[in-house]
Design a protein around this motif. Structure first.
Motif, PDB file in Angstrom:
ATOM      1  N   PHE A   1     102.425 -11.364  51.782  1.00  0.00           N
ATOM      2  CA  PHE A   1     103.882 -11.247  51.720  1.00  0.00           C
ATOM      3  C   PHE A   1     104.486 -10.787  52.994  1.00  0.00           C
ATOM      4  O   PHE A   1     105.848 -10.385  52.815  1.00  0.00           O
ATOM      5  CB  PHE A   1     104.127 -10.469  50.463  1.00  0.00           C
ATOM      6  CG  PHE A   1     104.015 -10.946  49.293  1.00  0.00           C
ATOM      7  CD1 PHE A   1     104.881 -11.743  49.011  1.00  0.00           C
ATOM      8  CD2 PHE A   1     103.138 -10.797  48.356  1.00  0.00           C
ATOM      9  CE1 PHE A   1     104.662 -12.606  47.508  1.00  0.00           C
ATOM     10  CE2 PHE A   1     102.899 -11.336  47.245  1.00  0.00           C
ATOM     11  CZ  PHE A   1     103.617 -12.259  46.761  1.00  0.00           C
ATOM     12  N   ARG A   2     103.710 -10.609  54.302  1.00  0.00           N
ATOM     13  CA  ARG A   2     104.291 -10.123  55.266  1.00  0.00           C
ATOM     14  C   ARG A   2     105.352 -10.793  56.080  1.00  0.00           C
ATOM     15  O   ARG A   2     105.476 -10.339  57.235  1.00  0.00           O
ATOM     16  CB  ARG A   2     103.482  -9.475  56.182  1.00  0.00           C
ATOM     17  CG  ARG A   2     102.372 -10.430  56.858  1.00  0.00           C
ATOM     18  CD  ARG A   2     101.621  -9.788  57.880  1.00  0.00           C
ATOM     19  NE  ARG A   2     101.075  -8.516  57.534  1.00  0.00           N
ATOM     20  CZ  ARG A   2     100.140  -7.620  58.214  1.00  0.00           C
ATOM     21  NH1 ARG A   2     100.014  -8.146  59.286  1.00  0.00           N
ATOM     22  NH2 ARG A   2      99.916  -6.657  57.669  1.00  0.00           N
ATOM     23  N   TRP A   3     105.943 -11.968  55.784  1.00  0.00           N
ATOM     24  CA  TRP A   3     106.559 -12.711  56.312  1.00  0.00           C
ATOM     25  C   TRP A   3     108.098 -12.514  56.375  1.00  0.00           C
ATOM     26  O   TRP A   3     108.668 -12.220  55.123  1.00  0.00           O
ATOM     27  CB  TRP A   3     106.235 -14.341  55.871  1.00  0.00           C
ATOM     28  CG  TRP A   3     104.940 -14.598  56.312  1.00  0.00           C
ATOM     29  CD1 TRP A   3     104.046 -14.761  55.198  1.00  0.00           C
ATOM     30  CD2 TRP A   3     104.261 -14.582  57.479  1.00  0.00           C
ATOM     31  NE1 TRP A   3     102.841 -14.832  55.694  1.00  0.00           N
ATOM     32  CE2 TRP A   3     102.959 -15.005  57.082  1.00  0.00           C
ATOM     33  CE3 TRP A   3     104.485 -14.588  58.591  1.00  0.00           C
ATOM     34  CZ2 TRP A   3     102.033 -15.096  58.006  1.00  0.00           C
ATOM     35  CZ3 TRP A   3     103.635 -14.983  59.606  1.00  0.00           C
ATOM     36  CH2 TRP A   3     102.301 -14.996  59.417  1.00  0.00           C
ATOM     37  N   ASP A   4     108.948 -12.874  57.327  1.00  0.00           N
ATOM     38  CA  ASP A   4     110.304 -12.808  57.265  1.00  0.00           C
ATOM     39  C   ASP A   4     111.201 -11.525  56.902  1.00  0.00           C
ATOM     40  O   ASP A   4     110.927 -10.434  57.530  1.00  0.00           O
ATOM     41  CB  ASP A   4     111.056 -13.862  56.222  1.00  0.00           C
ATOM     42  CG  ASP A   4     110.720 -15.226  57.204  1.00  0.00           C
ATOM     43  OD1 ASP A   4     110.561 -15.210  58.285  1.00  0.00           O
ATOM     44  OD2 ASP A   4     110.869 -16.197  56.522  1.00  0.00           O
ATOM     45  N   ASN A   5     111.806 -11.516  55.734  1.00  0.00           N
ATOM     46  CA  ASN A   5     112.565 -10.322  55.280  1.00  0.00           C
ATOM     47  C   ASN A   5     111.856  -9.563  54.506  1.00  0.00           C
ATOM     48  O   ASN A   5     112.625  -8.958  53.569  1.00  0.00           O
ATOM     49  CB  ASN A   5     113.993 -10.865  54.817  1.00  0.00           C
ATOM     50  CG  ASN A   5     114.525 -11.853  55.843  1.00  0.00           C
ATOM     51  OD1 ASN A   5     114.730 -11.399  56.888  1.00  0.00           O
ATOM     52  ND2 ASN A   5     114.613 -12.824  55.307  1.00  0.00           N
ATOM     53  N   SER A   6     110.569  -9.261  54.442  1.00  0.00           N
ATOM     54  CA  SER A   6     110.036  -8.573  53.439  1.00  0.00           C
ATOM     55  C   SER A   6     109.692  -6.938  53.494  1.00  0.00           C
ATOM     56  O   SER A   6     108.936  -6.256  52.939  1.00  0.00           O
ATOM     57  CB  SER A   6     108.590  -9.124  53.058  1.00  0.00           C
ATOM     58  OG  SER A   6     108.249 -10.353  53.596  1.00  0.00           O
ATOM     59  N   TYR A   7     110.390  -6.508  54.915  1.00  0.00           N
ATOM     60  CA  TYR A   7     110.060  -5.236  55.063  1.00  0.00           C
ATOM     61  C   TYR A   7     110.303  -4.035  53.932  1.00  0.00           C
ATOM     62  O   TYR A   7     109.749  -2.959  53.850  1.00  0.00           O
ATOM     63  CB  TYR A   7     110.891  -4.901  56.314  1.00  0.00           C
ATOM     64  CG  TYR A   7     112.305  -5.061  56.292  1.00  0.00           C
ATOM     65  CD1 TYR A   7     113.373  -4.079  56.025  1.00  0.00           C
ATOM     66  CD2 TYR A   7     112.902  -5.939  56.605  1.00  0.00           C
ATOM     67  CE1 TYR A   7     114.505  -4.076  55.916  1.00  0.00           C
ATOM     68  CE2 TYR A   7     114.492  -6.319  56.528  1.00  0.00           C
ATOM     69  CZ  TYR A   7     115.277  -5.552  56.080  1.00  0.00           C
ATOM     70  OH  TYR A   7     116.402  -5.611  55.966  1.00  0.00           O
ATOM     71  N   GLN A   8     111.616  -4.436  53.224  1.00  0.00           N
ATOM     72  CA  GLN A   8     111.810  -3.230  52.211  1.00  0.00           C
ATOM     73  C   GLN A   8     110.866  -3.335  51.178  1.00  0.00           C
ATOM     74  O   GLN A   8     110.074  -2.480  50.687  1.00  0.00           O
ATOM     75  CB  GLN A   8     113.002  -3.787  51.602  1.00  0.00           C
ATOM     76  CG  GLN A   8     114.271  -3.627  52.350  1.00  0.00           C
ATOM     77  CD  GLN A   8     115.861  -3.842  52.021  1.00  0.00           C
ATOM     78  OE1 GLN A   8     115.700  -4.671  50.993  1.00  0.00           O
ATOM     79  NE2 GLN A   8     116.570  -3.225  52.248  1.00  0.00           N
ATOM     80  N   ALA A   9     110.175  -4.600  50.830  1.00  0.00           N
ATOM     81  CA  ALA A   9     109.103  -4.651  49.765  1.00  0.00           C
ATOM     82  C   ALA A   9     107.872  -3.970  50.236  1.00  0.00           C
ATOM     83  O   ALA A   9     107.181  -3.161  49.560  1.00  0.00           O
ATOM     84  CB  ALA A   9     108.815  -5.981  49.424  1.00  0.00           C
ATOM     85  N   LEU A  10     107.454  -4.411  51.399  1.00  0.00           N
ATOM     86  CA  LEU A  10     106.482  -3.786  52.299  1.00  0.00           C
ATOM     87  C   LEU A  10     106.590  -2.405  52.225  1.00  0.00           C
ATOM     88  O   LEU A  10     105.560  -1.392  52.027  1.00  0.00           O
ATOM     89  CB  LEU A  10     106.211  -4.379  53.669  1.00  0.00           C
ATOM     90  CG  LEU A  10     105.635  -5.934  53.630  1.00  0.00           C
ATOM     91  CD1 LEU A  10     105.679  -6.254  55.048  1.00  0.00           C
ATOM     92  CD2 LEU A  10     104.503  -5.951  52.973  1.00  0.00           C
ATOM     93  N   ASP A  11     107.548  -1.731  52.629  1.00  0.00           N
ATOM     94  CA  ASP A  11     107.779  -0.273  52.705  1.00  0.00           C
ATOM     95  C   ASP A  11     107.773   0.277  51.318  1.00  0.00           C
ATOM     96  O   ASP A  11     107.200   1.486  51.261  1.00  0.00           O
ATOM     97  CB  ASP A  11     109.434   0.199  53.256  1.00  0.00           C
ATOM     98  CG  ASP A  11     109.473   1.460  53.394  1.00  0.00           C
ATOM     99  OD1 ASP A  11     108.605   2.172  54.058  1.00  0.00           O
ATOM    100  OD2 ASP A  11     110.616   2.196  53.233  1.00  0.00           O
ATOM    101  N   ARG A  12     107.992  -0.228  50.233  1.00  0.00           N
ATOM    102  CA  ARG A  12     108.007   0.132  49.094  1.00  0.00           C
ATOM    103  C   ARG A  12     106.692   0.559  48.392  1.00  0.00           C
ATOM    104  O   ARG A  12     106.185   1.347  47.997  1.00  0.00           O
ATOM    105  CB  ARG A  12     108.718  -0.653  47.935  1.00  0.00           C
ATOM    106  CG  ARG A  12     108.790  -0.053  46.454  1.00  0.00           C
ATOM    107  CD  ARG A  12     109.748  -0.865  45.477  1.00  0.00           C
ATOM    108  NE  ARG A  12     109.275  -0.502  44.164  1.00  0.00           N
ATOM    109  CZ  ARG A  12     109.628  -1.074  43.086  1.00  0.00           C
ATOM    110  NH1 ARG A  12     110.148  -2.240  43.198  1.00  0.00           N
ATOM    111  NH2 ARG A  12     109.496  -0.356  41.931  1.00  0.00           N
ATOM    112  N   VAL A  13     105.786  -0.560  49.095  1.00  0.00           N
ATOM    113  CA  VAL A  13     104.470  -0.764  48.388  1.00  0.00           C
ATOM    114  C   VAL A  13     103.696   0.658  49.382  1.00  0.00           C
ATOM    115  O   VAL A  13     103.164   1.290  48.794  1.00  0.00           O
ATOM    116  CB  VAL A  13     103.817  -2.003  48.750  1.00  0.00           C
ATOM    117  CG1 VAL A  13     102.437  -1.845  48.617  1.00  0.00           C
ATOM    118  CG2 VAL A  13     104.377  -3.116  47.923  1.00  0.00           C
TER     119      VAL A  13
END
Length: 149
Positions: free
Chosen positions: A74-86
């Motif tokens: 899931f680390r593609w494009d605009n996923s930084y908010q989801a990655l930060d939450r995880v």
């Protein structure tokens, strides 16, 4: 037909046309679905709850396997908010797990227990978003995309 602002879900991602606040152009925005974020957090919780008899290093290794696979997908494009939450959730859960194993209570701050989890015990810390080349494709004059079945 999918018009501007419409969205659909595919392979765990939400695809949505959004307008850029800087340029005003429309672009395809992709984010991990909220359901996928919740699922990985539940899996981490399950592993830590069932690893109460294991050493912290072993539990962290099991968590890393789950989180590394999810992040790489899931680390593609605009996923930084989801990655930060995880990332924040996993760090909090592992810190609480390590504090309980050290019998110091669940509210231990950034002391030796926490630094040993991230430093020597090897908790995953690579949550960077990767960007891929985007083709310069404009929308048709009508502003909609027709899906052909």
């Amino acid at each position: 037909m999918i018009g501007r602002g419409a969205s659909f879900a595919l392979l765990g991602f939400d695809f949505r046309w959004k307008r850029s606040p800087k340029t005003g152009t429309w672009y395809p925005n992709t984010n991990p679905r909220r359901k996928q974020v919740i699922e990985v957090l539940c899996r981490v919780r399950y592993v830590l709850r069932n690893s109460r008899t294991l050493a912290v290093q072993s539990a962290v290794a099991e968590v890393n396997v789950i989180v590394r696979g999810w992040v790489n997908y899931f680390r593609w494009d605009n996923s930084y908010q989801a990655l930060d939450r995880v990332k924040r959730h996993v760090e909090l859960k592992v810190r609480r797990f390590a504090a309980k194993r050290a019998k110091r209570g669940a509210s231990v701050g950034s002391d030796g227990v926490w630094t040993s989890c991230t430093g020597t015990r090897g908790l995953l810390n690579d949550y960077r978003v990767r960007y891929h080349a985007v083709l310069k494709v404009g929308l048709p004059p009508s502003g909609t995309i027709t899906l052909v079945r």
